[in-house]
Design an enzyme around this catalytic site. Structure first.
Site, PDB file in Angstrom:
ATOM      1  N   HIS A  77      46.924  25.404  21.754  1.00 23.08           N
ATOM      2  CA  HIS A  77      46.215  26.597  22.248  1.00 23.08           C
ATOM      3  C   HIS A  77      45.365  27.271  21.174  1.00 23.08           C
ATOM      4  O   HIS A  77      45.774  27.388  20.022  1.00 23.08           O
ATOM      5  CB  HIS A  77      47.138  27.574  22.972  1.00 23.08           C
ATOM      6  CG  HIS A  77      48.134  28.305  22.126  1.00 23.08           C
ATOM      7  ND1 HIS A  77      47.827  29.471  21.450  1.00 23.08           N
ATOM      8  CD2 HIS A  77      49.445  28.059  21.865  1.00 23.08           C
ATOM      9  CE1 HIS A  77      48.901  29.901  20.826  1.00 23.08           C
ATOM     10  NE2 HIS A  77      49.896  29.070  21.039  1.00 23.08           N
ATOM     11  N   ASP A 116      50.266  28.793  14.563  1.00 21.68           N
ATOM     12  CA  ASP A 116      50.349  29.150  15.994  1.00 21.68           C
ATOM     13  C   ASP A 116      48.993  29.646  16.468  1.00 21.68           C
ATOM     14  O   ASP A 116      48.742  30.831  16.454  1.00 21.68           O
ATOM     15  CB  ASP A 116      51.437  30.206  16.193  1.00 21.68           C
ATOM     16  CG  ASP A 116      51.727  30.449  17.668  1.00 21.68           C
ATOM     17  OD1 ASP A 116      51.236  29.683  18.511  1.00 21.68           O
ATOM     18  OD2 ASP A 116      52.432  31.424  17.980  1.00 21.68           O
ATOM     19  N   GLU A 172      47.342  31.533  25.642  1.00 23.56           N
ATOM     20  CA  GLU A 172      48.772  31.214  25.736  1.00 23.56           C
ATOM     21  C   GLU A 172      49.615  32.438  25.389  1.00 23.56           C
ATOM     22  O   GLU A 172      50.667  32.661  25.959  1.00 23.56           O
ATOM     23  CB  GLU A 172      49.117  30.057  24.782  1.00 23.56           C
ATOM     24  CG  GLU A 172      50.540  29.511  24.964  1.00 23.56           C
ATOM     25  CD  GLU A 172      51.611  30.282  24.203  1.00 23.56           C
ATOM     26  OE1 GLU A 172      52.773  30.231  24.619  1.00 23.56           O
ATOM     27  OE2 GLU A 172      51.291  30.947  23.204  1.00 23.56           O
ATOM     28  N   GLU A 173      49.113  33.232  24.435  1.00 22.49           N
ATOM     29  CA  GLU A 173      49.951  34.305  23.872  1.00 22.49           C
ATOM     30  C   GLU A 173      50.076  35.531  24.764  1.00 22.49           C
ATOM     31  O   GLU A 173      51.030  36.295  24.631  1.00 22.49           O
ATOM     32  CB  GLU A 173      49.400  34.748  22.506  1.00 22.49           C
ATOM     33  CG  GLU A 173      49.384  33.653  21.443  1.00 22.49           C
ATOM     34  CD  GLU A 173      50.777  33.252  20.967  1.00 22.49           C
ATOM     35  OE1 GLU A 173      51.767  33.785  21.494  1.00 22.49           O
ATOM     36  OE2 GLU A 173      50.852  32.382  20.079  1.00 22.49           O
ATOM     37  N   ASP A 190      52.773  23.015  19.956  1.00 24.08           N
ATOM     38  CA  ASP A 190      52.772  24.470  19.795  1.00 24.08           C
ATOM     39  C   ASP A 190      54.036  24.927  19.068  1.00 24.08           C
ATOM     40  O   ASP A 190      54.646  25.928  19.421  1.00 24.08           O
ATOM     41  CB  ASP A 190      52.649  25.164  21.168  1.00 24.08           C
ATOM     42  CG  ASP A 190      52.476  26.672  21.031  1.00 24.08           C
ATOM     43  OD1 ASP A 190      52.122  27.134  19.935  1.00 24.08           O
ATOM     44  OD2 ASP A 190      52.693  27.385  22.033  1.00 24.08           O
ATOM     45  N   HIS A 245      53.688  34.741  14.398  1.00 25.93           N
ATOM     46  CA  HIS A 245      53.206  36.031  14.923  1.00 25.93           C
ATOM     47  C   HIS A 245      53.141  37.128  13.859  1.00 25.93           C
ATOM     48  O   HIS A 245      53.183  38.311  14.199  1.00 25.93           O
ATOM     49  CB  HIS A 245      54.075  36.516  16.096  1.00 25.93           C
ATOM     50  CG  HIS A 245      53.981  35.646  17.318  1.00 25.93           C
ATOM     51  ND1 HIS A 245      54.535  35.991  18.523  1.00 25.93           N
ATOM     52  CD2 HIS A 245      53.375  34.447  17.523  1.00 25.93           C
ATOM     53  CE1 HIS A 245      54.293  35.039  19.410  1.00 25.93           C
ATOM     54  NE2 HIS A 245      53.594  34.077  18.825  1.00 25.93           N
TER      55      HIS A 245
HETATM   56 ZN    ZN Z   1      51.841  29.308  20.292  1.00 26.37          ZN
END
Ligand code: ZN
Length: 496
Positions: free
Chosen positions: A313, A325, A359-360, A387, A459
């Site tokens: 993603h 990510d 996606e997030e 992912d 994140h």
């Molecule tokens: Zn991800």
């Protein structure tokens, strides 16, 4: 204590087994022969599997592996996405630019590329500060800074913040037990620990799954009881006072993740008496934006209607540059196409590279793809997503029939030299963006990376390019490309 070699333990165990079975057989009649255990049998593939992987295909798979292991295409792409384009939150100009960039690069490789329009949410971070302004034995006039970051979609406090008592709970049950009277008007802190020992033992995603429920559902649960704001202990395994953001189900109150160290601080002080916090969060929800999934086909020579998806993603959180990510996942998928083109290997089925958007923050990209292609899912032979970072690959999580896993034994042999041999059956779809396909019966694969340090950075502001080890990224590209080409070129399509 002296370490006992594993071999010693195993051989002693087997000797004991042999002894006990010998003494049993002296007393009992002979038993029906048992199947040879896996450890005693030589690796074999059935005749059907061998026919499915003729020698020329096995040679091609080896060549693909070698080519991917000796090339920095994926690394150059991930450097561009993270350093030149930067953070790519949904709805941002960078996310859109990233889609256009990946589309251009895949066109350069000769793929048939389109940008599929996706409507995405657009939320932007504002000021985010917090301090404890009252706590037991506070030095008069002092405050204590709390390190935090707003959760995705959070509403705003007043511009000059709000001040309220903090109540700390470890579980949803504790929150429910407090009830409306003790929660209304307060700032609720969910202090669920991330189980670092699980992560260290290779169960990082299990640890994440346990803790992330509070990030996802905590703010809404607190709001339902009248809370003024919600805080969650960061869902991460780093020890550097680093807050980790992430998705949270919409709630009508401000919500943030605080560093684990600050969650400990508040829990300790709360055990002694009243704790009050001044909290300022001023994020904004802007109008929805138009963005894109990138869908790029390398048409199959024999069965163009049959599709094998490789994907990652494109969108990321805004704090770091979304390297692990999930720019890594996108470039790993891109490299599958790059290697096939470089080696002039035409897939028999269509290879479809997808760079997913959003996606997030809700999966709008995956939903748009499902809306357009659900009728075609019976022709989607398999879908792969990466992912889970860019660290050394161990193999794949697989949601499929047992027959599908058995049919892929030759792929394990090819990937043995890089250690990416695991084909781990899962009960859940092994990738958020391929979930709908998986639920519709498409065999689904998630590239399984070594996750021991993944949640140190996930994140957070520390998800940056330096966290990607170039040789490990190459191993991932090799694993994805080998599996994908096997799926496009094995004689019979993967059984469902
Ligand atoms: Zn991800």
């Amino acid at each position: 204590m002296t370490k006992v070699p594993r071999f010693f333990i195993a051989s002693t165990f087997i000797a004991l087994l042999l002894l006990s079975s010998a003494s049993l057989s002296a007393q009992n009649p002979p038993q029906t022969p048992q199947p040879t255990p896996a450890w005693a049998s030589s690796p074999q593939t059935s005749q059907a599997t061998q026919q499915n992987f003729p020698p020329i295909l096995l040679q091609q798979l080896s060549a693909i592996k070698t080519a991917a292991l000796n090339d920095d295409y994926a690394y150059r792409q991930v450097a561009h996405l993270t350093e030149n384009i930067g953070p790519r939150p949904s709805g941002s100009p960078q996310a859109r630019a990233a889609a256009e960039y990946v589309a251009t690069e895949l066109r350069k490789l000769g793929l048939d590329v389109r940008l599929q329009q996706v409507t995405v949410p657009h939320w932007v971070r504002g000021a985010e500060t917090a301090a404890l302004v009252e706590y037991p034995a506070m030095v008069p006039g002092a405050t204590q800074k709390i390190v935090l970051t707003a959760l995705g979609g959070s509403t705003s406090t007043p511009t000059d913040g709000l001040t309220a008592d903090v109540v700390t709970v470890d579980t949803f049950d504790e929150l429910t037990a407090l009830g409306h009277d003790k929660v209304a008007g307060k700032i609720v802190l969910f202090n669920e620990l991330f189980d670092k020992q699980k992560a260290a033992a290779g169960q990082a995603f299990a640890a994440y799954g346990e803790a992330v429920r509070y990030r996802g559902a905590g703010p809404k649960a607190a709001a339902d009881l009248g809370a003024a704001a919600a805080l969650v202990r960061s869902v991460g395994s780093a020890d550097y006072r680093l807050p980790h953001t992430g998705f949270s189900f919409p709630a009508p109150i401000p919500a943030a993740a605080i560093a684990a160290e600050d969650a400990d601080l508040i829990a300790h002080l709360s055990a002694q008496g009243k704790v009050r916090m001044h909290l300022t969060l001023t994020p904004q929800k802007l109008p929805d934006e138009t963005s894109y999934n990138v869908i790029a086909d390398l048409k199959g020579s024999e069965h163009p209607e049959q599709i094998v998806v490789v994907s990652g993603h494109l969108d990321s959180w805004d704090l770091g540059t979304g390297a692990i990510d999930d720019a890594a996942g996108v470039v790993i998928a891109m490299q599958t196409a790059e290697v096939l083109q470089r080696l002039h290997l035409r897939p028999a089925r269509t290879l479809r590279v997808i760079a997913w958007m959003d996606e997030e923050t809700g999966g709008a990209g995956s939903k748009a793809y499902t809306t357009e292609f659900a009728n075609d899912f019976p022709h989607h032979v398999a879908a792969i997503e990466s992912d889970a970072g860019a660290a050394h690959p161990l193999g794949f999580d697989v949601k499929s029939s047992t027959a599908a896993i058995d049919a892929l034994r030759p792929v394990q042999s090819v990937l043995q030299s890089i250690g990416a041999t695991v084909l781990e059956p899962t009960t859940y779809p092994p990738g958020a963006d391929i979930e709908a396909m998986s639920n519709a019966g498409v065999p689904a694969f998630g590239l399984m990376q070594d996750g021991r340090t993944y949640f140190n950075y996930h994140h957070s502001a520390a998800d940056t390019l330096d966290k990607i080890v170039p040789t490990e990224l190459r191993e991932n590209a090799a694993a994805m490309a080998v599996l994908a080409y096997a799926l496009t070129n094995m004689k019979d399509p993967l059984p469902r």
